[in-house]
Design an enzyme around this catalytic site. Sequence first.
Site, short mmCIF file in Angstrom:
data_model
loop_
_atom_site.label_atom_id
_atom_site.label_comp_id
_atom_site.label_asym_id
_atom_site.label_seq_id
_atom_site.Cartn_x
_atom_site.Cartn_y
_atom_site.Cartn_z
N PRO A 248 3.18 -8.26 3.93
CA PRO A 248 2.72 -6.83 4.41
C PRO A 248 3.25 -5.75 3.46
O PRO A 248 4.40 -5.78 3.03
CB PRO A 248 3.51 -6.68 5.76
CG PRO A 248 3.33 -8.19 6.26
CD PRO A 248 3.53 -9.01 5.04
N CYS A 249 2.72 -4.67 3.51
CA CYS A 249 3.34 -3.65 2.66
C CYS A 249 3.64 -2.51 3.46
O CYS A 249 3.95 -1.22 2.78
CB CYS A 249 2.07 -3.03 1.75
SG CYS A 249 0.53 -2.26 2.63
N ASN A 250 4.05 -2.63 4.68
CA ASN A 250 4.41 -1.44 5.67
C ASN A 250 5.62 -0.75 5.10
O ASN A 250 5.78 0.54 5.23
CB ASN A 250 4.76 -2.04 6.87
CG ASN A 250 3.49 -2.84 7.51
OD1 ASN A 250 2.94 -3.54 6.85
ND2 ASN A 250 2.78 -2.45 8.68
#
Length: 596
Positions: free
Chosen positions: A555-557
Amino acid sequence: MDGNTSGVNGNNVDWDTEDELDEIENFTLSSSANLCSGEGSSSPGPSNTKVFGHFVSMGFSHKMVSKAVKEHGEEDADSILESLLLYNALENSTSEQDSPPEQDSPPEQFFPPQQQQIDSDPFSSDYEGSFLDGFSDLDSSDNEESFIPTSEEDKKLVSLVNMGYTEFEASIAIERCGVDSSLVDLTDFISAAQFSKAEDVHFPLEEKPRRLHIDHKKKRKLCEYAVSKRKKKVGLGNGIIEEDDEALHLPNPMIGFGTPTHLCQVHRSIPEAARGPPYFYYENVALTPKGVWNTISRFLYDIPPEFVDSKYFCAAARKRGYIHNLPIENRFPLIPLPPQNIFDAFPMTRRWWPSWDERRQLNCLQTCYASAQLTERIRLALKDYGEDEVPPERVRRYVLHECRKWNLLWVGKNKVAPLEPDEVEMLLGFPRNHTRGISRTDRYKSLGNSFQIDTVAYHLSVLKDRFPNGINLLSLFSGIGGAEIALHRLGIRMKNVVSVEISGVSRTVVRTWWEQTNQKGNLYHLADVQELNADRLEHYINTFGGFDLVVGGSPCNNLAGSNRHHRDGLEGKESSLFYDYFRILDIVKGLMTTNS
């Protein structure tokens, strides 16, 4: 080197928020009805009871409402609201200004009075500007009474807080709408987000699988120990992990080791410990906080990333970094080639496309989309200008700013619209109707977080000759199956696939695709990478002889530029899952080395 990325806030970061407009938690724009639109008062009656009561119920004083109604008449609800917001802001902020403004001053228009400069070339398709530039958080540790707003942004934040909105809501609104947006735009945004959040209460949410609560610092230390142990074993140093203070600067053009239309001679050396099989392929956003890609590279066998913008493969930009141990010779693209520009992808838009909109490619496809209220506002901004008449620069700048930010297409005279999910699927290389059957919001979200199929397939194409009988795939964070679809379109048979994905909706999409395309191999689904341990991996390796490819993008959150409040890098709650990618890859390589 890309001067645009290296010059943002000195050397602190290496990113561009315009490319990565990820969904901000609790502030979804995908489905919103404006509570402050005044729709309930749009029908005139014999008296002003409806108009008056509507705005009084919103918290405005009787005196203010009477003044606004008298000034604009009963039918112009939008102007009434705009004046009420202005009156309220002026009343609450007079003590913080040297002299109170004139109460009879006209309200701001629906578009920013002076749009900030977006790019040195405002019509460039390679849009590198950031509508979040210049944002600065207020220091909550200071005494609020002693705070005197000086910048336009601070004044608007104070005005919104005085209206009763929280500082978090006000900050998010200013980030997403821009510092030059009017107060009515900002309150519209907050109200729409509140409405959308309230709507969710009436619909049951999917129960997400519970993640294991593992301390992120402990997880990183374990991974660092593994890296240290590996480096000592192969003689690459003394095992000490040192932070690199220099940020990786992105290449320009961002074509990695070459694209179908930009061939280049590149020679690279893969460390002995990293050579495949198993091959591995890791992806994440290119524009991250300082030092992130250095850290990722260090954990993944010191292999430098390959930065590629998917605008060289399709009609939409998608800046990504890839670290892999794949060969780079004899790559080939998927056939047929996808549309390379907007007019090839959407021929019907050419008829309505104004000459002053010189976009020919779209920006990064997002996890959310523009509201109907925004598209209506753009129509109103252009309605007074004929088909062959060029609007004033101020109007053009506003319209182009919103069109670039939300990837809006011209679908009629002065009429723009966001991309439909089917259109996003096409741009990203997915089969038609791949995500159909799930909610509209989930379709945008899952597509916005996915691979661009043509880009990934170009990198994976080198595997076709190496595995003529098919491969065994370990797909981590597999989402809606971008890697699986890329391999399928390349004609690479998948004998066994272990797919790990937290979202039940995405797992359903992959399972449906697997059955509809009559895959002959075995598909094993797991919910959480943190539950994939050495015993389970050893079971799979013993069952079908090991993995040929380990692919995934964590995830790149906490990495993407738009997430200002939780942009914690690899130490963030979601993006720290990168260390699980490394952990699993390290286990797989160790087990396969032992069994060989």
